[in-house]
Design a protein around this motif. Structure first.
Motif, PDB file in Angstrom:
ATOM      1  N   LEU B 106       0.492  -1.373   0.100  1.00 51.75           N
ATOM      2  CA  LEU B 106       0.014   0.646  -0.315  1.00 51.75           C
ATOM      3  C   LEU B 106       0.836   1.314  -0.060  1.00 51.75           C
ATOM      4  CD1 LEU B 106      -2.534  -1.098   2.274  1.00 51.75           C
ATOM      5  CD2 LEU B 106      -3.393  -0.794   0.062  1.00 51.75           C
ATOM      6  N   ILE B 107       1.619   1.223   0.347  1.00 54.41           N
ATOM      7  CA  ILE B 107       3.007   2.321   0.099  1.00 54.41           C
ATOM      8  C   ILE B 107       3.535   2.750  -0.846  1.00 54.41           C
ATOM      9  CG2 ILE B 107       4.858   3.427   1.953  1.00 54.41           C
ATOM     10  CD1 ILE B 107       3.773   1.945   4.572  1.00 54.41           C
ATOM     11  N   THR B 108       3.995   1.573  -1.946  1.00 54.72           N
ATOM     12  CA  THR B 108       4.325   1.591  -2.232  1.00 54.72           C
ATOM     13  C   THR B 108       3.617   2.216  -3.606  1.00 54.72           C
ATOM     14  OG1 THR B 108       4.578  -1.444  -2.606  1.00 54.72           O
ATOM     15  CG2 THR B 108       6.124   0.805  -2.424  1.00 54.72           C
ATOM     16  N   ARG B 109       2.158   2.221  -3.115  1.00 57.15           N
ATOM     17  CA  ARG B 109       1.234   2.218  -4.118  1.00 57.15           C
ATOM     18  C   ARG B 109       0.956   1.257  -4.975  1.00 57.15           C
ATOM     19  NH1 ARG B 109      -2.404   6.543  -4.634  1.00 57.15           N
ATOM     20  NH2 ARG B 109      -3.163   5.398  -6.246  1.00 57.15           N
ATOM     21  N   ILE B 140      10.532   6.382  -3.053  1.00 44.89           N
ATOM     22  CA  ILE B 140       9.387   5.737  -2.146  1.00 44.89           C
ATOM     23  C   ILE B 140      10.077   4.191  -3.259  1.00 44.89           C
ATOM     24  CG2 ILE B 140       8.082   4.057  -0.646  1.00 44.89           C
ATOM     25  CD1 ILE B 140       6.571   6.690  -0.571  1.00 44.89           C
ATOM     26  N   GLN B 141      10.837   3.229  -2.835  1.00 44.68           N
ATOM     27  CA  GLN B 141      11.168   2.351  -3.286  1.00 44.68           C
ATOM     28  C   GLN B 141      11.255   1.027  -2.596  1.00 44.68           C
ATOM     29  OE1 GLN B 141      12.373   2.145  -7.238  1.00 44.68           O
ATOM     30  NE2 GLN B 141      11.608   3.744  -7.028  1.00 44.68           N
ATOM     31  N   MET B 142      11.170  -0.091  -3.255  1.00 47.37           N
ATOM     32  CA  MET B 142      10.895  -1.360  -2.627  1.00 47.37           C
ATOM     33  C   MET B 142      12.192  -2.206  -3.119  1.00 47.37           C
ATOM     34  SD  MET B 142       7.150  -3.425  -2.376  1.00 47.37           S
ATOM     35  CE  MET B 142       6.639  -4.541  -1.399  1.00 47.37           C
ATOM     36  N   GLN B 218      17.522   6.894  -5.064  1.00 57.02           N
ATOM     37  CA  GLN B 218      17.676   7.848  -4.667  1.00 57.02           C
ATOM     38  C   GLN B 218      16.684   8.060  -3.807  1.00 57.02           C
ATOM     39  OE1 GLN B 218      20.538  11.454  -5.560  1.00 57.02           O
ATOM     40  NE2 GLN B 218      22.512   9.770  -5.194  1.00 57.02           N
ATOM     41  N   PRO B 219      16.289   7.247  -3.425  1.00 56.88           N
ATOM     42  CA  PRO B 219      15.110   7.067  -2.430  1.00 56.88           C
ATOM     43  C   PRO B 219      14.441   7.581  -1.161  1.00 56.88           C
ATOM     44  CG  PRO B 219      15.350   5.168  -2.540  1.00 56.88           C
ATOM     45  CD  PRO B 219      16.734   5.106  -2.745  1.00 56.88           C
ATOM     46  N   LYS B 220      14.302   8.289  -0.842  1.00 54.13           N
ATOM     47  CA  LYS B 220      14.140   8.553   0.598  1.00 54.13           C
ATOM     48  C   LYS B 220      13.413   7.515   1.801  1.00 54.13           C
ATOM     49  CE  LYS B 220      13.804  13.302   0.294  1.00 54.13           C
ATOM     50  NZ  LYS B 220      13.174  14.137  -0.984  1.00 54.13           N
ATOM     51  N   LEU B 221      12.532   6.961   1.443  1.00 54.04           N
ATOM     52  CA  LEU B 221      11.645   5.370   1.851  1.00 54.04           C
ATOM     53  C   LEU B 221      11.988   4.824   0.968  1.00 54.04           C
ATOM     54  CD1 LEU B 221      10.278   4.872   4.259  1.00 54.04           C
ATOM     55  CD2 LEU B 221       8.500   5.598   2.974  1.00 54.04           C
ATOM     56  N   MET B 222      12.792   3.051   1.953  1.00 52.32           N
ATOM     57  CA  MET B 222      12.966   1.267   1.215  1.00 52.32           C
ATOM     58  C   MET B 222      11.641   1.160   2.098  1.00 52.32           C
ATOM     59  SD  MET B 222      16.287   1.002  -0.057  1.00 52.32           S
ATOM     60  CE  MET B 222      17.256   1.160  -1.005  1.00 52.32           C
ATOM     61  N   VAL B 223      10.865   0.683   1.471  1.00 56.73           N
ATOM     62  CA  VAL B 223      10.342  -0.656   1.622  1.00 56.73           C
ATOM     63  C   VAL B 223      10.783  -1.980   1.372  1.00 56.73           C
ATOM     64  CG1 VAL B 223       7.463  -1.853   1.823  1.00 56.73           C
ATOM     65  CG2 VAL B 223       7.743   0.904   1.706  1.00 56.73           C
ATOM     66  N   LEU B 255      11.053   0.667   5.941  1.00 58.32           N
ATOM     67  CA  LEU B 255      10.149   0.539   6.603  1.00 58.32           C
ATOM     68  C   LEU B 255      10.328  -1.497   6.363  1.00 58.32           C
ATOM     69  CD1 LEU B 255       7.625   0.019   7.714  1.00 58.32           C
ATOM     70  CD2 LEU B 255       6.134  -0.099   5.692  1.00 58.32           C
ATOM     71  N   PHE B 256      10.872  -1.939   7.764  1.00 58.58           N
ATOM     72  CA  PHE B 256      11.458  -3.669   7.376  1.00 58.58           C
ATOM     73  C   PHE B 256      10.332  -4.633   7.729  1.00 58.58           C
ATOM     74  CE2 PHE B 256      14.237  -6.705   8.298  1.00 58.58           C
ATOM     75  CZ  PHE B 256      15.487  -6.636   7.438  1.00 58.58           C
ATOM     76  N   ILE B 257       9.947  -5.357   6.433  1.00 51.42           N
ATOM     77  CA  ILE B 257       8.912  -5.705   7.073  1.00 51.42           C
ATOM     78  C   ILE B 257       9.708  -7.574   7.132  1.00 51.42           C
ATOM     79  CG2 ILE B 257       6.760  -7.123   6.079  1.00 51.42           C
ATOM     80  CD1 ILE B 257       6.752  -4.063   4.359  1.00 51.42           C
TER      81      ILE B 257
END
Lengths: 357, 424
Positions: B106-109, B140-142, B218-223, B255-257
């Motif tokens: 969801l966060i990476t849409r 935001i990258q995954m 160069q993302p600010k957030l990685m899932v 965000l570390f799942i």
């Protein structure tokens, strides 16, 4: 079940070597492997993928293709030599006194047949006089024993109707339906959640206590080994590199590969200053294994050995400094001292502060 | 793009089963190796949130085969709120099917949420249209779990890692290759190998390729969705250390799942525990791992096999959870964990426990929160909900009105020992 004479362990593997011819050449998957498991005891086999841990235990059940696999050495199960045994005799042994639990229960169960049918088949094959009704009753009894709710209804389900944990239980039930004396569990909990893993491990231990079977548990999770095993065999590149009592191996390991395994997994209760120290590089190819000690290209302690012994000479599997039972394959002269002085402070700082165990 | 058309060079010979190259040519000394590793990540309590998720919900419709009529919903994520601090990491743990991966998607849409908001630098990702979202996707990258299925086998590494650069047009076309080589070097791969195919790499190396691809913009957030669970143990530590390197160097939030509680403990200073689509406990490392107050967290922790157990021998007493996770199509009433909970009472059937802040950085959703073996007898939430101890309506009580979940932590909280409001 065959009786075991004297003090011989129920399963005794001596100098087992398994080779597979492939298009790229001969792969020596297991080399000169020896171990034994007593009734009522558990052996944990640890190692990375490709270290030969599954290949060696599949040889115990004669699961390798006899036309291609070249198996040397001896495997004695309850007094019967398994290497070179005819397919008929192997069949009467397999699933009867020796059984195996596989990692992927969905792949190991047949999707077309009901669980009950698959369980009772295993029973009927080894009980020629039994009726279908008896076999079904036995299947229900086993499902109940492994903790499946409403076993009399669940027996008529197909594998896809079971959850992951229930499938693993059903497979354990299938493995144990003929009360085997030797059970080989190949990564029995790797695909499961921790809570289900704990249930399955509890179940395996309860059943082992009840039937007094010998158990081999193949895993890469040292935590599982610590809780389940009496003895541990660490494999690398097809060879045993460390073998001995579980407590001794996990608290006083003497082989840098075992150190690497211990240091690359974090602990839920460790100090937050503890580090995860990886083993550099990748596992070796068994087509062209490294010269000397198979681990030397990845070993960070090789420089502590005189000359280039590690590169040129394969170390023998010999008793270490802590007694006859603890075997290790390494040239290091004082591994215990190096482990305590260098490795332990990095991976378990809290132990160093509070004094040694 | 030139690298696409280029045939593999002579050095890209067929794989021999071994890794085509080693990341370390010479064996390094142990102390040098230690120098390349990191201790457990530390919490920066003053960091602002880079992502603030509020009451996020995702219901997947269940449709009949013939008429495509919706007959029900899988409540995969049902009212989840949390914050990911800038440059920090939040761990998301739980059993399979608890909705942790869906939250990441969801966060990476990859899905459009049913409800709730996801504020990323002031913009709400949840309601944004595809068009306005595209520039934000750079941020935001995954990283995916399976390094085998997440890389296209027919694309070279150069094409895989270069794809985000080309799609978002961040570097001129003739600079793509040199940027790809830089990225490969950053993740510890040989930059000469840009024209090889994924099948020539081992699992750990493939995961590095996936990380290089995620890093390209160069993302600010990685899932990171189970980034190490498909790897061998010795390789897991390599990848975790690499992620820690990148976080330190580029200030990326994670965000570390994962389902491995020990790895999450090492990587994440803050952890959220999910059960059946809801967060049951969230807090900093010490609150969750040494001071868990929710019976589910306690059961999860007690189920983790412990290497230290070898020193004492035998197995610990553990909390045995019976049965399986209920279906998210028809979750239990009240508290979703009550069907497997060892301390459930009547109130748990009737009311869902609010996610109550009980410490500076510690929230728990339970009517009977307490340390293991010291759960209170009376539900502490009864007064807040305006009910008596069995959950029946209490006409004399005045329910608290501000029980709605906030993504972050408040300055005041409910102190369990003093049964009063605590303060920082």
């Amino acid at each position: 079940m065959t009786s075991v004479e004297g003090n011989e362990p129920y399963l005794k593997v001596t100098d087992l070597t398994v080779r597979f011819p492939t298009a790229d050449g001969l792969v020596q998957a297991v080399t000169d492997l020896s171990y034994g498991v007593d009734l009522g005891k558990t052996l944990g086999i640890v190692g990375e993928s490709g270290s030969g841990k599954s290949v060696s235990s599949m040889a115990v059940l004669g699961l390798h293709d006899r036309r291609s696999a070249q198996i040397d050495g001896s495997i004695v199960v309850g007094g019967t030599e398994v290497v070179g045994l005819s397919e008929d005799k192997m069949r009467s042994l397999r699933g009867n006194s020796v059984a195996m639990i596989f990692q992927d229960a969905l792949a190991a169960l047949h999707p077309f047949y009901k669980i009950g049918k698959q369980l009772s088949e295993a029973y009927l094959v080894h009980h020629k006089g039994a009726t279908k009704r008896e076999a079904r009753a036995r299947a229900i009894e086993m499902l109940d024993r492994v903790g499946i709710p409403q076993p009399d209804r669940r027996v008529d389900n197909y594998p896809h109707q079971f959850s992951g944990g229930m499938r693993q239980r059903a497979m354990i039930a299938m493995g144990l339906i003929n009360n085997p004396s030797l059970l080989i569990a190949d990564e029995p909990t790797t695909a499961l959640d921790v809570t289900v893993q704990a249930q399955i491990l509890d179940l395996l231990q309860d059943l082992q206590r009840e039937f007094n079977s010998a158990v081999i548990i193949i895993t890469h999770d040292l935590g599982v080994v610590a809780e389940m095993a009496d003895d541990v065999l660490v494999m690398y590149g097809g060879r045993a590199v460390e073998y001995g009592p579980c407590k001794d191996i996990l608290t006083h390991p003497e082989m840098p590969y075992t150190w690497g395994l211990l240091s690359s997994v974090p602990d839920v209760s460790a100090d937050t200053n503890a580090r995860m120290i990886p083993i550099p590089g990748n596992p070796p190819s068994l087509l062209a294994p490294p010269t000397g000690c198979a681990f030397h290209p990845r070993c960070v302690h090789a420089s502590k050995v005189q000359g280039d012994l590690c590169r040129t000479t394969l170390p023998e599997l010999l008793p270490g400094v802590r007694g006859e039972n603890h075997l290790k394959r390494c040239h290091l002269a004082n591994p215990d001292a190096i482990y305590e002085a260098e490795v332990l402070p990095e991976i378990a700082p809290e132990i160093m502060e509070g004094g040694l165990r | 793009m030139t690298t696409d058309a280029e045939l593999p060079g002579p050095e890209a010979e067929a794989p021999t089963g071994a890794a085509p190259f080693q990341q370390y040519d010479e064996p390094v000394a142990f102390q040098d190796l230690v120098g390349q590793t990191h201790a457990a990540a530390e919490l920066n309590p003053d960091a602002e949130a880079v992502l603030s998720v509020d009451n996020l919900r995702m219901y997947f419709p269940i449709k009949t085969a013939l008429m495509r009529r919706t007959v029900g919903h899988v409540q995969a994520v049902d009212g989840v709120s949390f914050e990911v601090p800038k440059g920090g990491s939040l761990g998301l743990v739980g059993e399979s099917g608890c909705g942790k991966s869906t939250t990441g998607q969801l966060i990476t849409r990859l899905y459009k949420p049913t409800g709730g908001s996801m504020l990323f630098e002031g913009a709400d990702l949840a309601t944004m249209s595809e068009g306005t979202l595209k520039p934000l996707r750079r941020e935001i990258q995954m990283i995916f779990q399976d390094p085998y299925s997440s890389l296209n086998p027919r694309h070279t590494v150069g094409a895989i890692v270069g794809a985000p650069l080309r799609i978002h047009n961040v570097v001129p076309k003739n600079k793509v290759l040199s940027r790809v080589q830089e990225l490969l070097e950053v993740v510890g791969l040989n930059p000469e190998h840009y024209n090889r195919y994924p099948n020539e790499f081992s699992g750990g190396q493939r995961q590095r390729i996936g990380i290089a691809r995620a890093l390209a913009l160069q993302p600010k957030l990685m899932v990171a969705d189970e980034p190490v669970s498909a790897l061998d143990v010795s390789i897991q530590a390599q990848v975790i250390n690499l992620l820690q390197d990148l976080q330190k160097e580029f200030g990326i939030a994670f965000l570390f799942i994962a389902h491995d509680l020990a790895v999450v403990r090492h990587f994440c200073p803050e952890v959220a525990v999910m059960y059946l689509g809801k967060i049951v406990e969230i807090g900093d490392r010490a609150s969750i791992y040494s001071n868990a107050h929710h019976p589910y967290t306690q059961a999860l922790l007690s189920a983790v096999p412990d290497i230290k157990q070898a020193a004492t021998g035998g197995r610990r007493e553990r909390i045995r959870l019976t049965g399986d996770v209920p279906s998210p199509i028809d979750p239990p009433s009240g508290c979703r964990f009550r069907t497997r909970c060892p301390i459930a009472q009547e109130i748990c059937t009737r009311h869902e426990p609010p996610l109550l802040q009980i410490g500076k950085r510690h929230k728990v959703a339970c009517h009977f929160p307490g340390r293991l073996g010291a759960h209170p007898r009376e539900p502490i939430t009864a007064r807040l909900l305006g009910v008596d101890t069995t959950g029946a309506p209490d006409p004399g009580a005045s329910p608290a009105t501000d029980l709605r979940q906030q993504p972050g932590y408040a300055d005041t909280w409910f102190d369990l020992d003093a049964k009063s409001i605590g303060r920082a």
